[in-house]
Design a protein around this motif. Structure first.
Motif, short mmCIF file in Angstrom:
data_model
loop_
_atom_site.label_atom_id
_atom_site.label_comp_id
_atom_site.label_asym_id
_atom_site.label_seq_id
_atom_site.Cartn_x
_atom_site.Cartn_y
_atom_site.Cartn_z
N PHE A 373 -24.95 1.91 17.15
CA PHE A 373 -25.53 2.47 18.37
C PHE A 373 -26.38 3.70 18.06
O PHE A 373 -26.72 4.46 18.95
CB PHE A 373 -24.44 2.84 19.39
N TYR A 428 -13.24 0.29 25.18
CA TYR A 428 -14.39 0.89 24.50
C TYR A 428 -14.32 0.71 22.99
O TYR A 428 -15.34 0.70 22.30
CB TYR A 428 -14.44 2.38 24.88
N VAL A 431 -16.67 -1.85 21.36
CA VAL A 431 -18.13 -1.71 21.46
C VAL A 431 -18.77 -1.97 20.10
O VAL A 431 -18.29 -1.50 19.06
CB VAL A 431 -18.49 -0.30 21.96
N ASN A 437 -22.58 0.50 24.18
CA ASN A 437 -22.17 1.89 24.07
C ASN A 437 -22.58 2.70 25.30
O ASN A 437 -21.77 3.44 25.87
CB ASN A 437 -22.80 2.51 22.81
#
Length: 528
Positions: A373, A428, A431, A437
């Protein structure tokens, strides 16, 4: 021709002047019949009786433009707390490239130390010398030191001014809720939860400032960009501009507080200090200005008797140890108040550890699991940051609606907020892309602020008015201590292991359990 009901009313009121007063109330003041949260808890019956009369008067006056002014300008105090905290983290990387510090988490610790001492000092002073002085001065100090921080010649001086700015901003946060609450009619107490939306607005402002200045006025990191020139004062002014702009904005708002609100000392503080005449004068002035009824008189307050602690502290200085001890003891005056105070402080401690640690450990953990990310474009990076902060505004808005539902109230709004946040925290960890994200960060920020915003409002609602600043200040101080601890842990611990992530998420389950057993539910009642 008078009806039978009118005749009956005349007969009754001839014998009972209190009934006559109550019958004179308009339909808009039916909340006067509500009970006060701590009416059966205080050991001082006279103070209870006076607070009840003050609550009646505030309900009788109702919601006016004065409260709207407080909502906006007190709300900005919320925004400043998150603004200062985020700005120091936003600019830390660029400032570190210029100053090459030996301890890169120093600014975070400086900010939390300032907020810790500010919450304790200004919270205590609000109970000792009054809400008005602390309310007006703390934000002004914050703005001045924020502007000066932008001119810092080295890392240590920058840390000093970040600390001093946080001292004003963090202390102001304690006062915003107390001042607003002590002017709110009971029907509008849910707005204290809604006011936490300003926290997200502060984050959003920080994001906009970063988005506007850092991409265009920052040097490149030599470790990332091959052949990048060394970072100096001349080519790295973006982080300084962020401080200048933030400080200037806070300065303008601090001046507006003084010129627009022209805050009078809160009626409940005045009553707690034995200043009955000033309390009546303040409420009557608001009622007159906005053409509202107010039947409270000095005689009614004085008929309740003398407050016990006024007699106890007679002849003693305001800042004497015995006077300060009174405020600490007042937070544990009865068994239920003691349990409530302890659980509130525990909640602030837990969230003060869980959320910062999660933010510290998550990026490294996701990186070790192959998440991609990173974003090379500074413009896209700060655009996404702004989107995430924008999402945080709406958590308290939803919480403000939820806490008015009879089957939820304040307590179970916090339970729902904490559990939903926990679920998304665990999710989360899966991710893997930039889009995921950003999406999950927005959702987590939204859900977290349901819990956080309600806790901010619940804390002053259930604290005794005479000790509200001290109790609120110590609660926020506990939160700041954990923030300092999280920065230290981030420096010395292994950030690639998943264990801290799961511990942080599990802490939200504990927070939900603590909220469920809070002894007081403010829904349908009035703060004392």
């Amino acid at each position: 021709m008078a009806t039978m009901a009118e005749a009956d009313k005349k007969i009754v009121t001839q014998h009972d002047p209190d009934v006559e007063r109550d019958m004179a109330m308009t339909d808009e003041t039916v909340s006067i019949d509500k009970g006060d949260i701590l009416q059966l808890e205080s050991l001082d019956r006279n103070l209870n009786a006076k607070m009840h009369l003050v609550n009646n008067a505030i309900d009788e006056i109702g919601f006016t433009r004065y409260q709207w002014k407080l909502f906006v300008l007190n709300g900005f105090g919320y925004a400043v707390d998150s603004l200062i905290l985020l700005i120091q983290s936003i600019i830390a990387g660029q400032a570190a490239l210029e100053f090459n510090p030996s301890y890169k988490n120093g600014l975070t610790i400086a900010a939390y130390v300032g907020m810790l001492t500010g919450a304790f000092f200004w919270g205590m002073s609000a109970d000792v010398i009054g809400r008005k002085f602390a309310f007006n001065v703390s934000l002004l100090l914050c703005s001045i030191f924020a502007i000066v921080a932008g001119s810092s010649p080295n890392w240590i001086v920058l840390g000093l001014f970040v600390c001093l700015s946080s001292f004003g901003g963090g202390g102001n946060l304690v006062l915003d809720t107390a001042v607003f609450l002590e002017y709110l009619p009971s029907k509008k107490q849910w707005m204290l939860t809604l006011m936490a939306a300003w926290w997200g607005i502060g984050q959003l402002i920080a994001g906009f400032l970063a988005w506007g200045f850092l991409p265009n006025y920052s040097c490149d990191d030599p470790s990332v960009v091959e052949g990048a020139a060394p970072c100096t004062y001349e080519n790295n002014k973006g982080w300084r501009y962020v401080w200048f702009a933030a400080g200037a904005l806070v300065f303008v708002m601090s001046i507006l507080r003084i010129t627009v609100i022209r805050l009078k000392e809160t009626p409940k503080f005045l009553v707690g200090e034995g200043k009955d005449a000033e309390c009546v004068e303040t409420l009557q002035a608001i009622a007159t200005k906005y053409n509202r009824p107010c039947s409270l008189t000095l005689e009614k307050l004085q008929a309740c008797g003398t407050i016990e602690r006024m007699a106890q502290r007679e002849g003693k200085a305001k800042w004497s140890p015995s006077h300060i001890t009174v405020h600490l003891k007042g937070l544990f005056a009865t068994r239920r108040i003691a349990i409530s105070t302890s659980l509130i402080w525990l909640s602030w401690t837990l969230i003060g550890l869980a959320y910062p640690l999660y933010n510290v450990f998550l990026p490294s953990y996701l990186g070790s699991r192959g998440a991609e990310f990173g974003e090379s474009s500074q413009y896209i990076k700060w655009r996404n940051y702004t989107l995430v902060n924008f999402s945080g505004i709406w958590g308290p808005v939803l919480a403000g609606w939820m806490c008015q539902l009879p089957f939820l109230g304040r307590k179970y709004t916090m339970v729902v907020g904490a559990l939903v946040t926990c679920i998304f925290f665990f999710a989360y960890t899966q991710v893997r892309t930039q889009t995921q994200n950003v999406a999950f960060t927005c959702v987590v920020n939204f859900c977290l602020n349901i819990y956080y915003g309600t806790l901010y409002a619940y804390t002053p609602e259930v604290l005794p008015s005479a000790h509200r600043g001290t109790g609120n200040g110590l609660a926020v101080s506990a939160n700041r201590v954990m923030g300092i601890l999280s920065a230290v842990i981030a420096t010395v611990a292994d950030t690639s292991t998943p264990v801290p992530i799961y511990i942080c998420a599990a802490l939200y389950v504990v927070m939900a359990g603590v909220a469920a057993i809070f002894p007081f539910e403010p829904y349908g009642k009035r703060s004392s």
